[in-house]
Scaffold this active site. Structure first.
Site, PDB file in Angstrom:
ATOM      1  N   ASP A   1       0.634  -0.838  -0.361  1.00  0.00           N
ATOM      2  CA  ASP A   1      -0.091  -0.116   0.029  1.00  0.00           C
ATOM      3  C   ASP A   1       0.982   1.072   0.119  1.00  0.00           C
ATOM      4  O   ASP A   1       1.557   1.129   0.715  1.00  0.00           O
ATOM      5  CB  ASP A   1      -1.163   0.300   1.128  1.00  0.00           C
ATOM      6  CG  ASP A   1      -2.065   0.634   0.824  1.00  0.00           C
ATOM      7  OD1 ASP A   1      -2.174   1.715  -0.091  1.00  0.00           O
ATOM      8  OD2 ASP A   1      -2.814   1.505   2.212  1.00  0.00           O
TER       9      ASP A   1
ATOM     10  N   ASN B   1       1.544   2.939  -3.477  1.00  0.00           N
ATOM     11  CA  ASN B   1       2.221   3.860  -4.389  1.00  0.00           C
ATOM     12  C   ASN B   1       2.006   5.369  -4.925  1.00  0.00           C
ATOM     13  O   ASN B   1       1.998   6.082  -5.746  1.00  0.00           O
ATOM     14  CB  ASN B   1       1.923   2.397  -5.174  1.00  0.00           C
ATOM     15  CG  ASN B   1       2.335   1.342  -4.525  1.00  0.00           C
ATOM     16  OD1 ASN B   1       3.208   1.093  -4.125  1.00  0.00           O
ATOM     17  ND2 ASN B   1       1.864   0.011  -5.975  1.00  0.00           N
ATOM     18  N   ARG B   2       0.457   5.621  -4.663  1.00  0.00           N
ATOM     19  CA  ARG B   2      -0.105   6.654  -5.401  1.00  0.00           C
ATOM     20  C   ARG B   2      -0.111   7.402  -4.429  1.00  0.00           C
ATOM     21  O   ARG B   2       0.482   8.516  -4.643  1.00  0.00           O
ATOM     22  CB  ARG B   2      -1.395   6.383  -5.141  1.00  0.00           C
ATOM     23  CG  ARG B   2      -2.360   5.726  -6.185  1.00  0.00           C
ATOM     24  CD  ARG B   2      -3.921   5.622  -6.969  1.00  0.00           C
ATOM     25  NE  ARG B   2      -4.268   5.298  -5.872  1.00  0.00           N
ATOM     26  CZ  ARG B   2      -5.847   5.810  -6.150  1.00  0.00           C
ATOM     27  NH1 ARG B   2      -6.293   6.618  -6.983  1.00  0.00           N
ATOM     28  NH2 ARG B   2      -6.895   5.938  -4.713  1.00  0.00           N
ATOM     29  N   ARG B   3       0.267   7.634  -3.505  1.00  0.00           N
ATOM     30  CA  ARG B   3       0.413   8.295  -2.080  1.00  0.00           C
ATOM     31  C   ARG B   3       1.999   8.686  -2.478  1.00  0.00           C
ATOM     32  O   ARG B   3       2.398   9.914  -2.236  1.00  0.00           O
ATOM     33  CB  ARG B   3       0.381   8.126  -0.549  1.00  0.00           C
ATOM     34  CG  ARG B   3      -0.985   8.363  -0.250  1.00  0.00           C
ATOM     35  CD  ARG B   3      -1.227   8.290   0.923  1.00  0.00           C
ATOM     36  NE  ARG B   3      -1.700   6.624   1.052  1.00  0.00           N
ATOM     37  CZ  ARG B   3      -1.665   5.973   1.851  1.00  0.00           C
ATOM     38  NH1 ARG B   3      -0.999   6.580   3.067  1.00  0.00           N
ATOM     39  NH2 ARG B   3      -1.905   4.408   1.762  1.00  0.00           N
TER      40      ARG B   3
ATOM     41  N   ASN C   1     -10.159  -1.624  -6.733  1.00  0.00           N
ATOM     42  CA  ASN C   1      -9.305  -0.728  -7.779  1.00  0.00           C
ATOM     43  C   ASN C   1      -9.781  -0.952  -9.268  1.00  0.00           C
ATOM     44  O   ASN C   1      -9.688  -0.053  -9.712  1.00  0.00           O
ATOM     45  CB  ASN C   1      -7.962  -2.191  -7.988  1.00  0.00           C
ATOM     46  CG  ASN C   1      -7.144  -1.758  -6.277  1.00  0.00           C
ATOM     47  OD1 ASN C   1      -6.042  -2.383  -6.347  1.00  0.00           O
ATOM     48  ND2 ASN C   1      -7.502  -0.012  -5.417  1.00  0.00           N
TER      49      ASN C   1
ATOM     50  N   ARG D   1      -5.403  -2.628   8.629  1.00  0.00           N
ATOM     51  CA  ARG D   1      -6.439  -3.052   8.043  1.00  0.00           C
ATOM     52  C   ARG D   1      -6.008  -3.881   6.955  1.00  0.00           C
ATOM     53  O   ARG D   1      -5.444  -3.906   6.355  1.00  0.00           O
ATOM     54  CB  ARG D   1      -7.869  -2.467   7.516  1.00  0.00           C
ATOM     55  CG  ARG D   1      -7.433  -1.179   6.634  1.00  0.00           C
ATOM     56  CD  ARG D   1      -9.171  -0.694   6.075  1.00  0.00           C
ATOM     57  NE  ARG D   1      -8.333   0.247   5.149  1.00  0.00           N
ATOM     58  CZ  ARG D   1      -7.985   1.755   5.318  1.00  0.00           C
ATOM     59  NH1 ARG D   1      -7.390   1.473   5.986  1.00  0.00           N
ATOM     60  NH2 ARG D   1      -7.545   2.625   4.389  1.00  0.00           N
TER      61      ARG D   1
END
Length: 255
Positions: A33, A35-37, A82, A210
């Site tokens: 988790d 990648n986009r940020r 996604n 989570r």
């Protein structure tokens, strides 16, 4: 070079030296988790740049796993949710998946380390060219049994359970099995991950705490480790800390 890099190298050595090889998790699953940020923090409005960097990180993590003797890795690459992302991003991701699965057949490191590659998920949702690339990757590595890398793509844990129960219900309707015969083993055999050992350790990056639908059935007794680093920024010291945390825990399996 960062002035802290030599210190991190020393810290890596210290943690690695104190890890117990006899308590290494055999199966590590990873929610990749952030990648986009990462793309946004780098000033890029194109999330694909973050995903490309994420693939590089996965390659490094697989090298670390080989060095540590971790035999099975399952990486959460793309969920069914996604598909709801912007069309341009989804198309870019599918292109990345196709290119990287196609490259596996000629990847010297994969063959040197005798790594079997497998995709798990609702693969029929993927474009035909991606499915063909997956088939090529799986076919070119199916003879290996030393190590296993599972790429969860088009995956959702709830849908996996629904699909498994639907297949069992169809067999009951066809008279192939009795309802009384249904047990955990039967459900396991009908999951996307059929035949796969449950993960001992699940690592999630980016600070989120989570599972997001990842391996819901299989994670009942998995140890969970949450790391603040975004996936493309994951360092070896972060990964070693996760392994150390796992080894420091007492696994009770519900007892």
């Amino acid at each position: 070079m960062s002035p802290l890099k030599p210190l991190y190298k020393l810290y890596e050595w210290y943690i690695s030296r104190n890890l117990r090889r006899d308590r290494m998790p055999r199966h590590v699953a990873i929610i990749m988790d952030g990648n986009r940020r990462y793309s946004k923090l780098q000033g890029s409005m194109n999330p694909i740049e973050g995903h490309k960097k994420g693939i590089e990180t996965l390659e490094k993590v697989l090298d670390w796993c080989v060095d540590l003797g971790i035999e099975i890795v399952t990486a959460y690459a793309f969920s069914t949710e996604n598909f709801k992302r912007p069309e341009k991003e989804v198309k870019g991701l599918m292109k990345l998946f196709r290119e990287n699965f196609e490259a596996i057949a000629s990847n010297e490191k994969i063959h040197k380390n005798r790594v079997r590659v497998r995709a798990v998920g609702k693969l029929e949702l993927l474009p035909e060219d991606v499915r063909r690339a997956i088939e090529i990757a799986e076919k070119s590595t199916e003879q290996y049994s030393d190590r296993l890398v599972n790429i969860a793509i088009g995956y959702d844990g709830r849908q996996e359970i629904v699909d498994a129960t639907r297949k069992i219900a169809e067999d009951v309707k066809a008279g192939l099995i009795d309802p009384e015969d249904i047990d955990e083993d039967m459900i396991n055999r009908n999951l996307y991950t059929a035949g796969l050992e449950d993960p001992h350790l699940i690592i999630r990056t980016s600070g989120e705490e989570r599972l997001s639908g990842f391996l819901l059935w299989q994670s009942s007794y998995s140890e969970l480790y949450f790391c603040d680093s975004l996936w493309p920024e994951l360092r070896k010291v972060d990964f070693l800390r996760a392994i150390r945390s796992y080894q420091q825990r007492e696994r009770r399996f519900g007892v």
